[in-house]
Design an enzyme around this catalytic site. Structure first.
Site, PDB file in Angstrom:
ATOM      1  N   LYS A   1       6.300   4.257  -5.213  1.00  0.00           N
ATOM      2  CA  LYS A   1       6.499   2.802  -5.184  1.00  0.00           C
ATOM      3  C   LYS A   1       7.857   2.525  -5.818  1.00  0.00           C
ATOM      4  O   LYS A   1       8.327   3.303  -6.647  1.00  0.00           O
ATOM      5  CB  LYS A   1       5.397   2.097  -5.986  1.00  0.00           C
ATOM      6  CG  LYS A   1       5.197   0.653  -5.611  1.00  0.00           C
ATOM      7  CD  LYS A   1       4.320   0.489  -4.376  1.00  0.00           C
ATOM      8  CE  LYS A   1       4.267  -0.951  -3.930  1.00  0.00           C
ATOM      9  NZ  LYS A   1       3.268  -1.183  -2.892  1.00  0.00           N
TER      10      LYS A   1
ATOM     11  N   ASP B   1       6.874  -4.745   0.488  1.00  0.00           N
ATOM     12  CA  ASP B   1       5.779  -5.187  -0.398  1.00  0.00           C
ATOM     13  C   ASP B   1       6.149  -6.628  -0.756  1.00  0.00           C
ATOM     14  O   ASP B   1       6.914  -7.272  -0.022  1.00  0.00           O
ATOM     15  CB  ASP B   1       5.676  -4.273  -1.635  1.00  0.00           C
ATOM     16  CG  ASP B   1       4.403  -4.542  -2.462  1.00  0.00           C
ATOM     17  OD1 ASP B   1       3.328  -4.145  -2.026  1.00  0.00           O
ATOM     18  OD2 ASP B   1       4.488  -5.165  -3.536  1.00  0.00           O
TER      19      ASP B   1
HETATM   20  P1  NDP Z   1       4.547 -11.364   0.302  1.00  0.00           P
HETATM   21  O1  NDP Z   1       5.766 -11.359  -0.529  1.00  0.00           O
HETATM   22  O2  NDP Z   1       4.663 -11.508   1.765  1.00  0.00           O
HETATM   23  O3  NDP Z   1       3.544 -12.493  -0.224  1.00  0.00           O
HETATM   24  C1  NDP Z   1       3.097 -12.499  -1.536  1.00  0.00           C
HETATM   25  C2  NDP Z   1       2.239 -13.721  -1.753  1.00  0.00           C
HETATM   26  O4  NDP Z   1       1.600 -13.626  -3.023  1.00  0.00           O
HETATM   27  C3  NDP Z   1       3.043 -15.016  -1.766  1.00  0.00           C
HETATM   28  O5  NDP Z   1       2.254 -16.053  -1.271  1.00  0.00           O
HETATM   29  C4  NDP Z   1       3.320 -15.191  -3.268  1.00  0.00           C
HETATM   30  O6  NDP Z   1       3.584 -16.522  -3.667  1.00  0.00           O
HETATM   31  C5  NDP Z   1       2.017 -14.728  -3.861  1.00  0.00           C
HETATM   32  N1  NDP Z   1       2.257 -14.273  -5.238  1.00  0.00           N
HETATM   33  C6  NDP Z   1       3.142 -13.355  -5.679  1.00  0.00           C
HETATM   34  N2  NDP Z   1       3.102 -13.237  -7.004  1.00  0.00           N
HETATM   35  C7  NDP Z   1       2.176 -14.129  -7.414  1.00  0.00           C
HETATM   36  C8  NDP Z   1       1.670 -14.489  -8.679  1.00  0.00           C
HETATM   37  N3  NDP Z   1       2.121 -13.916  -9.804  1.00  0.00           N
HETATM   38  N4  NDP Z   1       0.686 -15.445  -8.721  1.00  0.00           N
HETATM   39  C9  NDP Z   1       0.225 -16.030  -7.591  1.00  0.00           C
HETATM   40  N5  NDP Z   1       0.680 -15.729  -6.365  1.00  0.00           N
HETATM   41  C10 NDP Z   1       1.633 -14.792  -6.284  1.00  0.00           C
HETATM   42  O7  NDP Z   1       3.771  -9.999  -0.085  1.00  0.00           O
HETATM   43  P2  NDP Z   1       2.632  -9.238   0.717  1.00  0.00           P
HETATM   44  O8  NDP Z   1       1.777 -10.209   1.438  1.00  0.00           O
HETATM   45  O9  NDP Z   1       3.257  -8.118   1.446  1.00  0.00           O
HETATM   46  O10 NDP Z   1       1.805  -8.572  -0.483  1.00  0.00           O
HETATM   47  C11 NDP Z   1       0.698  -9.223  -1.107  1.00  0.00           C
HETATM   48  C12 NDP Z   1      -0.151  -8.210  -1.849  1.00  0.00           C
HETATM   49  O11 NDP Z   1      -0.617  -7.195  -0.922  1.00  0.00           O
HETATM   50  C13 NDP Z   1       0.576  -7.431  -2.959  1.00  0.00           C
HETATM   51  O12 NDP Z   1      -0.322  -7.129  -3.989  1.00  0.00           O
HETATM   52  C14 NDP Z   1       0.955  -6.125  -2.254  1.00  0.00           C
HETATM   53  O13 NDP Z   1       1.152  -5.057  -3.166  1.00  0.00           O
HETATM   54  C15 NDP Z   1      -0.274  -5.906  -1.394  1.00  0.00           C
HETATM   55  N6  NDP Z   1      -0.091  -5.014  -0.265  1.00  0.00           N
HETATM   56  C16 NDP Z   1       0.842  -5.294   0.693  1.00  0.00           C
HETATM   57  C17 NDP Z   1       0.992  -4.441   1.773  1.00  0.00           C
HETATM   58  C18 NDP Z   1       1.901  -4.766   2.903  1.00  0.00           C
HETATM   59  O14 NDP Z   1       1.838  -4.061   3.918  1.00  0.00           O
HETATM   60  N7  NDP Z   1       2.736  -5.794   2.824  1.00  0.00           N
HETATM   61  C19 NDP Z   1       0.220  -3.181   1.860  1.00  0.00           C
HETATM   62  C20 NDP Z   1      -0.797  -3.037   0.842  1.00  0.00           C
HETATM   63  C21 NDP Z   1      -0.912  -3.921  -0.193  1.00  0.00           C
HETATM   64  P3  NDP Z   1       5.041 -16.960  -4.193  1.00  0.00           P
HETATM   65  O15 NDP Z   1       5.826 -17.207  -2.940  1.00  0.00           O
HETATM   66  O16 NDP Z   1       4.810 -18.157  -5.017  1.00  0.00           O
HETATM   67  O17 NDP Z   1       5.586 -15.784  -4.998  1.00  0.00           O
END
Ligand code: NDP
Length: 446
Positions: A126, A166
């Protein structure tokens, strides 16, 4: 041999001070696999426990870049290459101000077991940076990505380490990083996944994590002869994973009523259908707006400032935002409101107290390592297509993704059955661990 998991955790904490997320992730795996270690002297004599919690390599570097006013900024970049026993390092890059060494070590550690569960030959890693993409111009994002890759490029390669996206790293950022890597190395290779379709990307990769987390929930529901039809579903986050989870749940007959970001939650009791999802995708992916704006467009929806979705009534909850976003209290609220199925799109979104509440109440609880593995699995399929220099159809990739999610579910059932109940946490941890530990032993002390 340590006498108890607690003894071992004392060693981990002393050796990795100030990294609470890493301690949390290790504690959970170690608790699950402890009986396996006790019953298998080969793991003890090879000292697998101490070896598996130590990253093979941790790279920390300076990233300097100039903003649009010409001011010079400094951020910190990281790549944690955790374990390569079963394949080249693989895992996403996160750009978020909360990124630090402990957070990335937790994510890299989880990635090792997740990748093992996918059945594909992928090691775990990561990386990322404490850079905050919010409010940055296109030019600033591009310059940051280029400067980040200037250093990272020395440590990765299509057979060494293949990063992906991510939080804060999507198709745009992968594009900028791929462009500069290609120029530096003078090679067009599959060094990153999540690439654009015209230059080596795979169909279904953007959808894969959201679809996968939904397929995993579907498999869990099946064990109780149920499906998504007519179910109310709460989802947190509004990024890549959340968006495609909405799409798949809706297609399977469920009604998604929430989305969120770090400022608050929107609640739409009529359901976020395909047309509304198109609006969300445009808002988040193109206009880079806040989820609150949804209520300007859809007046029936409420905005819950500073709140998470877990107070809303549902049968299924899909946490898809970030780590530790669902507390023990939230877990109790969800259950008392009728929720009995939780499938984690995010990594480690449920705090340890919440995990215990779910297990005690025999909730169908699909932990992130298993439930969100569809993303990296499809990245693995992207790597295969790149090596073969051909592209599979949408149908072909989706079918493989679905099969992989079914097989991960079966592995969890095999290792996690406790009477009638399946403890998916235990199942995922043991299922992921055994393969990696055995490979480490077979490769000797390296
Ligand atoms: P994105 O950046 O596309 O979206 C992240 C989302 O989570 C946004 O809506 C963001 O809101 C919100 N978020 C981030 N930090 C916080 C916080 N501290 N409190 C509340 N909301 C928060 O990321 P992904 O959708 O790709 O990833 C989301 C999750 O899925 C992560 O945990 C990631 O590790 C996991 N994941 C992703 C994969 C992938 O293929 N993309 C694969 C496996 C797991 P804001 O805009 O306000 O920051």
């Amino acid at each position: 041999m340590y006498r108890t998991p607690k003894d071992f955790m004392e060693y981990v904490k002393a050796n990795n001070p100030g990294q609470p997320e890493f301690h949390q992730a290790v504690d959970e795996v170690i608790t699950s696999v402890w009986p396996v270690i006790e019953n298998n002297p080969k793991y003890q004599s090879a000292n697998i426990l101490e070896r598996i919690v130590e990253p093979e390599r941790s790279i920390i570097f300076k990233v300097t870049w100039a903003n649009d006013k010409g001011e010079v900024n400094v951020n910190r970049g990281y790549r944690i290459q955790m374990n390569s026993a079963i394949g080249p390092y693989k895992g996403g890059l996160r750009f978020h101000p909360s990124v630090n060494l402990g957070v990335l070590k937790f994510l890299a550690f989880e990635q090792v077991f997740k990748n093992s569960l996918t059945t594909l030959p992928l090691g775990g890693a990561k990386g990322g940076s404490d850079f905050d993409p919010k409010g940055k111009s296109e030019g600033e994002i591009m310059r940051f990505c280029h400067n980040f890759m200037l250093e990272l490029s020395r440590h990765i390669g299509p057979n060494t380490d293949v990063p992906a996206g991510d939080i804060g790293v999507g198709a745009r950022e992968v594009g900028y990083m791929f462009g500069i890597y290609k120029k530096l190395q003078n090679q067009f290779t599959g060094v990153l996944t999540g690439k654009g379709l015209n230059w080596g990307g795979s169909l279904i990769r953007p959808e894969a994590t959201g679809y996968g987390v939904t397929y995993f929930a579907q498999e869990m529901l099946k064990t109780r002869n149920e499906d998504f039809n007519g179910k109310t579903v709460t989802i947190s986050g509004s990024g890549n994973v959340a968006q495609y989870a909405v799409q798949k749940v809706t297609e399977l007959g469920g009604k998604v009523v929430t989305l969120s970001d770090s400022d608050g939650t929107i609640y739409d009791s009529e359901g976020i259908d395909c047309a509304k999802l198109t609006y969300v995708m445009d808002l988040k992916n193109k206009r880079r707006g806040r989820i609150k704006e949804y209520t300007n467009e859809y007046k029936n929806a409420e905005y819950l400032e500073g709140k998470r979705p877990w107070g809303i009534e549902c049968q299924v909850a899909l946490p898809c935002a970030t780590q530790n976003e669902l507390s023990g209290e939230d877990a109790k609220t969800l259950i008392s409101n009728g929720c009995y199925c939780v499938s984690e799109g995010a990594n480690m979104p449920t705090e340890p107290e919440g995990v215990q509440v779910f297990l005690k109440n025999e909730v169908l609880y699909g932990q992130g390592k298993a439930a969100n593995a569809g993303g990296v699995a499809t990245s693995g399929l992207e790597m295969t297509q790149n090596s073969m220099r051909l592209s599979w159809t949408r149908q072909e990739v989706d079918t493989r993704l679905h099969e992989i999610m079914r097989s991960i579910h079966q592995t969890c059932v095999r290792y996690g059955k406790e009477g009638q109940y399946v403890n998916y946490v235990k199942g995922a941890n043991i299922g992921g661990f055994v393969k990696v530990a055995d490979a480490m032993i077979e490769q000797g002390v390296v």
